[in-house]
Design a protein around this motif. Sequence first.
Motif, short mmCIF file in Angstrom:
data_model
loop_
_atom_site.label_atom_id
_atom_site.label_comp_id
_atom_site.label_asym_id
_atom_site.label_seq_id
_atom_site.Cartn_x
_atom_site.Cartn_y
_atom_site.Cartn_z
N LYS A 170 1.26 9.44 6.40
CA LYS A 170 0.74 9.29 5.01
C LYS A 170 -0.64 9.13 5.22
O LYS A 170 -1.09 8.84 6.13
N LYS A 171 -1.37 9.65 4.12
CA LYS A 171 -3.03 9.10 4.44
C LYS A 171 -3.09 7.78 4.34
O LYS A 171 -2.35 6.92 3.89
N THR A 172 -4.35 7.49 4.82
CA THR A 172 -4.67 5.84 4.86
C THR A 172 -6.03 5.99 4.24
O THR A 172 -6.64 6.88 4.16
N PHE A 173 -6.42 4.94 3.88
CA PHE A 173 -7.66 4.59 3.13
C PHE A 173 -8.45 3.27 3.20
O PHE A 173 -8.80 2.55 2.63
N GLU A 217 -0.34 5.02 -1.45
CA GLU A 217 -0.13 6.05 -0.55
C GLU A 217 0.75 7.22 -1.11
O GLU A 217 0.79 8.43 -0.76
N ASN A 218 1.71 6.87 -2.12
CA ASN A 218 2.64 7.93 -2.71
C ASN A 218 2.25 8.14 -4.21
O ASN A 218 3.18 8.45 -4.97
N ASP A 219 1.15 7.99 -4.59
CA ASP A 219 0.73 7.97 -6.00
C ASP A 219 0.76 9.55 -6.52
O ASP A 219 0.72 9.82 -7.67
N GLY A 254 -6.89 7.36 -5.32
CA GLY A 254 -6.12 7.95 -5.92
C GLY A 254 -5.86 7.69 -7.37
O GLY A 254 -6.88 7.32 -8.18
N SER A 281 0.75 -1.09 0.00
CA SER A 281 -0.24 -0.03 0.01
C SER A 281 0.84 1.07 -0.14
O SER A 281 0.33 2.25 -0.44
N MET A 282 2.00 1.25 0.42
CA MET A 282 3.02 2.37 0.42
C MET A 282 3.02 3.02 -1.18
O MET A 282 3.18 4.09 -1.21
N TYR A 321 -9.94 3.87 -1.37
CA TYR A 321 -8.72 4.69 -2.08
C TYR A 321 -9.32 5.44 -3.27
O TYR A 321 -10.08 4.82 -4.09
#
Length: 182
Positions: free
Chosen positions: A154-157, A13-15, A41, A9-10, A39
């Motif tokens: 970081k954001k989480t979803f 989370e960095n898209d 993104g 998921s990293m 998510y």
Amino acid sequence: KIGDIMVSSMILENDEFFSEDTKLYFLIKENYYPLLENYKGKIKIITYNYRKYKWFLPYRFFLLKKLRGLSIDKFYNLTPARGMLNDEISILSGANKTFALNIDKKYLKGFVGNIMDGYYDEILFKEIKNEYVKNEELLKSIIKDDIKINFENKKTFGISGSNNLIDSGLVKTNEYLIIAPL
């Protein structure tokens, strides 16, 4: 598996580091989709039914045709314990280049595993044991910019900090314990 998705998921989370022109897809088993349902993104999530893929040949053709239709340039097999089915999906995806992040062939021992390795363009990060670090290195290599990726705050979803799975009834309170496989 669930831990693999948590570690990978990293990348989701960095898209924001990916250009708008880049088309990215994340293929997961459909039963794990609730982990990522929040998510929103840039990366498109594609799900598949593992049981159908394994046992129902027409579904297998359907999924592979769908993947081939995406005209994928590079396919990265992120799974830490490679098996025949996920190697098959990677190799038959129609991608111009296919890569695996792990040399460990938990389900493909000996001769068969060595044959499958030969179908990949490269097995990346062979010297790295930690799955989190492998995903971090992959993310840095895909971005190809000399930027500092911040993996904290970081954001989480829906993976952590959310009760969505509990509220939906998919997971009952106090019934599961999740341990990241790091």
